[in-house]
Design a protein around this motif. Structure first.
Motif, PDB file in Angstrom:
ATOM      1  N   GLU A  55      -1.952  -6.189  44.845  1.00 53.26           N
ATOM      2  CA  GLU A  55      -3.127  -5.218  44.652  1.00 53.26           C
ATOM      3  C   GLU A  55      -3.656  -5.267  43.569  1.00 53.26           C
ATOM      4  OE1 GLU A  55      -3.027  -1.374  43.860  1.00 53.26           O
ATOM      5  OE2 GLU A  55      -5.106  -1.524  44.264  1.00 53.26           O
ATOM      6  N   LEU A  56      -3.057  -5.352  42.336  1.00 52.87           N
ATOM      7  CA  LEU A  56      -3.661  -5.373  40.984  1.00 52.87           C
ATOM      8  C   LEU A  56      -4.601  -6.535  40.853  1.00 52.87           C
ATOM      9  CD1 LEU A  56      -4.069  -3.196  38.619  1.00 52.87           C
ATOM     10  CD2 LEU A  56      -2.060  -4.482  37.502  1.00 52.87           C
ATOM     11  N   GLU A  57      -4.103  -7.723  41.454  1.00 58.35           N
ATOM     12  CA  GLU A  57      -4.482  -8.912  41.040  1.00 58.35           C
ATOM     13  C   GLU A  57      -5.740  -9.153  41.804  1.00 58.35           C
ATOM     14  OE1 GLU A  57      -1.845 -12.027  40.693  1.00 58.35           O
ATOM     15  OE2 GLU A  57      -3.312 -13.444  41.549  1.00 58.35           O
ATOM     16  N   ASN A  58      -5.611  -8.587  43.175  1.00 54.34           N
ATOM     17  CA  ASN A  58      -6.960  -8.367  44.165  1.00 54.34           C
ATOM     18  C   ASN A  58      -8.150  -7.510  43.466  1.00 54.34           C
ATOM     19  OD1 ASN A  58      -5.859 -10.242  45.983  1.00 54.34           O
ATOM     20  ND2 ASN A  58      -4.864  -8.447  47.167  1.00 54.34           N
ATOM     21  N   ARG A  59      -7.757  -6.440  42.708  1.00 54.87           N
ATOM     22  CA  ARG A  59      -8.855  -5.777  42.145  1.00 54.87           C
ATOM     23  C   ARG A  59      -9.498  -6.564  41.163  1.00 54.87           C
ATOM     24  NH1 ARG A  59      -5.907  -0.258  40.272  1.00 54.87           N
ATOM     25  NH2 ARG A  59      -7.702  -0.105  38.918  1.00 54.87           N
ATOM     26  N   ILE A  60      -8.874  -7.289  40.245  1.00 51.19           N
ATOM     27  CA  ILE A  60      -9.505  -7.876  39.261  1.00 51.19           C
ATOM     28  C   ILE A  60     -10.273  -9.122  39.840  1.00 51.19           C
ATOM     29  CG2 ILE A  60      -9.140  -9.342  37.233  1.00 51.19           C
ATOM     30  CD1 ILE A  60      -6.413  -7.882  36.889  1.00 51.19           C
ATOM     31  N   ARG A  61      -9.821  -9.791  41.227  1.00 54.10           N
ATOM     32  CA  ARG A  61     -10.564 -10.691  41.683  1.00 54.10           C
ATOM     33  C   ARG A  61     -11.979 -10.229  42.324  1.00 54.10           C
ATOM     34  NH1 ARG A  61      -6.840 -12.292  44.932  1.00 54.10           N
ATOM     35  NH2 ARG A  61      -6.064 -14.167  43.979  1.00 54.10           N
ATOM     36  N   GLY A  95       2.392  -9.662  35.146  1.00 48.86           N
ATOM     37  CA  GLY A  95       2.844  -8.459  35.957  1.00 48.86           C
ATOM     38  C   GLY A  95       1.899  -8.247  37.143  1.00 48.86           C
ATOM     39  N   PHE A  96       1.631  -9.452  37.673  1.00 44.49           N
ATOM     40  CA  PHE A  96       0.402  -9.316  38.914  1.00 44.49           C
ATOM     41  C   PHE A  96       1.055 -10.111  40.115  1.00 44.49           C
ATOM     42  CE2 PHE A  96      -1.933  -8.988  35.049  1.00 44.49           C
ATOM     43  CZ  PHE A  96      -2.837  -7.967  35.381  1.00 44.49           C
ATOM     44  N   GLY A  97       0.340 -10.997  40.797  1.00 44.82           N
ATOM     45  CA  GLY A  97       1.014 -11.452  42.065  1.00 44.82           C
ATOM     46  C   GLY A  97       2.424 -11.939  41.883  1.00 44.82           C
ATOM     47  N   GLU A  98       2.565 -12.546  40.936  1.00 46.05           N
ATOM     48  CA  GLU A  98       4.205 -13.232  40.443  1.00 46.05           C
ATOM     49  C   GLU A  98       5.271 -12.222  40.554  1.00 46.05           C
ATOM     50  OE1 GLU A  98       2.159 -12.312  37.814  1.00 46.05           O
ATOM     51  OE2 GLU A  98       3.360 -11.832  36.413  1.00 46.05           O
ATOM     52  N   THR A  99       4.834 -10.706  40.454  1.00 45.52           N
ATOM     53  CA  THR A  99       5.912  -9.812  40.675  1.00 45.52           C
ATOM     54  C   THR A  99       5.890  -8.848  41.770  1.00 45.52           C
ATOM     55  OG1 THR A  99       4.487  -8.186  39.273  1.00 45.52           O
ATOM     56  CG2 THR A  99       6.169  -9.477  38.061  1.00 45.52           C
ATOM     57  N   GLY A 100       4.468  -9.688  42.778  1.00 42.38           N
ATOM     58  CA  GLY A 100       4.389  -8.775  43.902  1.00 42.38           C
ATOM     59  C   GLY A 100       3.245  -7.824  43.807  1.00 42.38           C
ATOM     60  N   ASN A 101       2.750  -7.745  42.607  1.00 39.90           N
ATOM     61  CA  ASN A 101       1.670  -6.832  42.104  1.00 39.90           C
ATOM     62  C   ASN A 101       0.230  -7.398  42.749  1.00 39.90           C
ATOM     63  OD1 ASN A 101       0.428  -4.386  41.519  1.00 39.90           O
ATOM     64  ND2 ASN A 101       1.057  -4.409  39.543  1.00 39.90           N
ATOM     65  N   MET A 124       7.945 -19.254  43.043  1.00 35.97           N
ATOM     66  CA  MET A 124       7.151 -17.916  43.745  1.00 35.97           C
ATOM     67  C   MET A 124       7.339 -16.807  42.854  1.00 35.97           C
ATOM     68  SD  MET A 124       5.757 -16.226  45.778  1.00 35.97           S
ATOM     69  CE  MET A 124       5.599 -17.304  47.344  1.00 35.97           C
ATOM     70  N   SER A 125       8.572 -16.691  42.010  1.00 34.57           N
ATOM     71  CA  SER A 125       8.536 -15.511  41.183  1.00 34.57           C
ATOM     72  C   SER A 125       7.899 -15.866  39.591  1.00 34.57           C
ATOM     73  CB  SER A 125       9.874 -14.996  40.954  1.00 34.57           C
ATOM     74  OG  SER A 125      10.814 -15.936  40.152  1.00 34.57           O
ATOM     75  N   HIS A 126       7.677 -17.183  39.481  1.00 38.28           N
ATOM     76  CA  HIS A 126       7.006 -17.390  38.155  1.00 38.28           C
ATOM     77  C   HIS A 126       5.585 -17.443  38.054  1.00 38.28           C
ATOM     78  CE1 HIS A 126       6.194 -20.924  34.860  1.00 38.28           C
ATOM     79  NE2 HIS A 126       6.440 -19.590  34.472  1.00 38.28           N
ATOM     80  N   THR A 127       4.951 -18.208  38.936  1.00 37.74           N
ATOM     81  CA  THR A 127       3.486 -18.089  39.184  1.00 37.74           C
ATOM     82  C   THR A 127       2.906 -17.684  40.514  1.00 37.74           C
ATOM     83  OG1 THR A 127       3.447 -20.338  39.578  1.00 37.74           O
ATOM     84  CG2 THR A 127       2.878 -19.598  37.236  1.00 37.74           C
ATOM     85  N   GLY A 128       3.742 -16.894  41.470  1.00 45.14           N
ATOM     86  CA  GLY A 128       3.345 -16.637  42.810  1.00 45.14           C
ATOM     87  C   GLY A 128       2.935 -17.907  43.553  1.00 45.14           C
ATOM     88  N   SER A 129       3.425 -19.042  43.394  1.00 49.01           N
ATOM     89  CA  SER A 129       3.194 -20.222  44.052  1.00 49.01           C
ATOM     90  C   SER A 129       4.237 -20.579  45.262  1.00 49.01           C
ATOM     91  CB  SER A 129       3.237 -21.429  43.009  1.00 49.01           C
ATOM     92  OG  SER A 129       2.089 -21.557  42.262  1.00 49.01           O
TER      93      SER A 129
END
Ligand code: ACO
Length: 498
Positions: free
Chosen positions: A121-127, A113-119, A276-281
């Motif tokens: 912002e949440l992934e960046n916060r964790i980074r 439920g992070f970058g792979e779904t377009g989220n 892209m939708s699996h692992t945001g690759s």
């Protein structure tokens, strides 16, 4: 914060932590948090996992006999080395802040439920939290790691399931300790890989699923396995490469001493969209990947079967120092099939040396092989083959310096071939740096037994002549790369010492 450690040392914590907290550990048996905590608790019970273990869940007092803590910060020790996170995505930043307070060094974020779904912002916060605290991360959106020697098992896939009949069966096996490292961007395909390897009784050194690679990526892991003494060959499933330059530099170094087989998907527009939708690759242009793999000595598999087939060949056998391949067979048709596929793949079914032909002629005169046997390449010993014939002819071909590899087609159906044929061939070939692959066709008991026994002796065995030929082609391609790098002799010397 942890600058004194190298990246390899930091990655090592994922496989051998002194303390582990499972955040989102659960008592509910069908939940991911239960399976993961149970893996650790079980491995601690048997003594395999030797670290401290803490379940974290605000709603439970104990889980599987362990005192449960509402948050990481309430655990009564100063430092928790590894944190495994299996709580919903929105809660993860808060958990990572707690991990930072607890001076954690490594985190595996299983949650999706992070970058792979377009989220993003949440992934960046964790980074940001991790960069600030120095915590190294695998994931999010991953399975994490499995190490058969230290008992680290963050796979949320239960090892067994119960059928409607009540029978308990293996569902996601954990392979035995061995020499193959697995690096995978897809958790599900990673689990399937474990199933395949366990089914074939092929052992693994370590398994890592890295998902969205918020932090550690495929190159960091390749670098780690470069040094890992337990690892002899590396299997990599990729949907995209994060940093091309870093990947090229590291993989070039790795392939000089260990074979790397890659399955890179997302080759078409439809596949790239799915990646892209699996692992945001970003899957990228396939031709560029072909060039990268060619330049770095990575053996690219075109599909799942080749992925496993090439892996077996490259881990078990030395690379071929040329493309002149001999076929020894007890079955004419399959011999032709293997020869065709060899040529399609750039191998040659060349002439045997004069000495080999003479030796085979003499065997024929002494009636040690049938007068109707073919003593050109492919050498066809026919349905009248015996164990002695196969072994003696293989010895002649092993000694023939004009030939660089041998495909043995030993179809078990013929009456004169007995089981000791496997032991004797295996015994003979281990003294040579010439690669040997084997094929027996069939899906019933005997064929499965024969192939599996060959593999236990380190000779990769295939169910079709074409698969065997393709495996030999991978040995040639790897040998050719090493030859061009002037590294083939070093590699062969080390291979023989192992
Ligand atoms: N601290 C500790 N525990 C917490 C916290 C917190 N801050 N917040 C919630 N929890 C507990 C919950 O109470 C719950 O415990 P319970 O089971 O006792 O009720 C537990 O954590 C899990 O929370 P839930 O809300 O029940 O979430 P659920 O278990 O349904 O899902 C999960 C969590 C599995 C992480 C889900 O969000 C998810 O991401 N699923 C997909 C996972 C995945 O596929 N990952 C990629 C794998 S790779 C592949 O391709 C297979």
């Amino acid at each position: 914060m942890h600058q004194e450690q190298t990246v390899d040392e930091q990655i090592n914590i994922f496989f051998d932590p002194k303390s582990v907290a499972v955040v989102g550990a659960s008592r509910k048996v069908n939940k991911a948090g239960y399976v993961i905590f149970k893996n650790f608790a079980e491995n601690k019970r048997t003594g395999l996992f030797k670290g401290e273990l803490y379940p974290i869940n605000p709603n439970e007092d104990t889980i599987l006999g362990y005192k449960c803590y509402p948050t990481l910060t309430k655990v009564p020790i100063d430092e928790i080395e590894l944190v495994v996170v299996i709580v919903p995505a929105a809660v993860v930043p808060e958990v990572m802040e707690d991990a930072s307070q607890k001076k954690s060094k490594a985190a595996i974020i299983i949650t999706s439920g992070f970058g792979e779904t377009g989220n993003h912002e949440l992934e960046n916060r964790i980074r940001e939290i991790c960069l600030k605290s120095g915590i190294r991360v695998l994931g999010p959106n991953c399975l994490g790691v499995y190490d058969p020697l230290t008992g680290i098992d963050t796979l949320f896939l239960p090892e067994t399931k119960v059928l409607i009949s009540g029978e308990e069966v293996i569902a996601t096996p954990r392979p035995i300790p061995g020499e193959i490292a697995v690096i995978t961007q897809s958790g599900a395909f990673g689990a399937a890989t474990l199933d395949y390897l366990a089914g074939r009784q092929l052992g693994i050194s370590k398994f890592v699923s890295f998902g969205n690679r918020l932090d550690l990526d495929e190159s960091d892991l390749l670098q780690y396995f470069f040094k890992d003494e337990a690892t002899k060959g590396i299997l990599v499933y990729l949907e995209g490469i994060k940093d091309g330059k870093k990947f090229m530099e590291i993989s070039q170094k790795v392939t000089e001493i260990k074979p790397v087989v890659v399955l890179k998907t997302g080759r078409t527009n439809a596949g790239a969209k799915a990646a892209m939708s699996h692992t945001g690759s970003m899957a990228g242009a396939d031709d560029i990947y072909n060039t990268v793999f060619l330049q770095t000595g990575i053996i690219r598999a075109s599909d799942m079967n080749e992925f496993f087939d090439n892996c077996k060949a490259l881990v078990f056998q030395p690379p071929a120092s040329g493309n002149n391949i001999a076929i020894i067979t007890d079955a004419g048709g399959p011999g032709i099939m293997a020869a065709d596929e060899c040529e399609f793949k750039g191998l040659k079914i060349g002439e045997l040396s004069g000495e080999s032909v003479k030796a085979l002629e003499e065997m024929r005169q002494r009636k040690e092989i049938p007068e109707y046997a073919s003593i050109s390449n492919p050498v066809d010993l026919t349905g009248s083959v015996t164990t002695d014939m196969f072994v003696n002819v293989t010895k002649i071909i092993l000694e023939d310096s004009t030939l660089n590899g041998i495909i043995i087609l030993g179809l078990h159906h013929v009456p004169g071939l007995q089981e000791d044929f496997i032991d004797r061939i295996a015994n003979l070939t281990k003294y040579y740096t010439k690669p040997v692959v084997f094929c027996d066709i069939g899906e019933t008991e005997m064929a499965l037994y024969v192939r599996s026994k060959f593999e236990k002796f380190g000779i990769p065995a295939y169910a079709s002549p074409e698969d065997a030929a393709r495996a030999m082609a991978s040995l040639y391609n790897y040998g050719l790369y090493l030859l061009k790098q002037n590294k083939l002799n070093d590699f062969l010397n080390k291979f023989m010492k192992k």
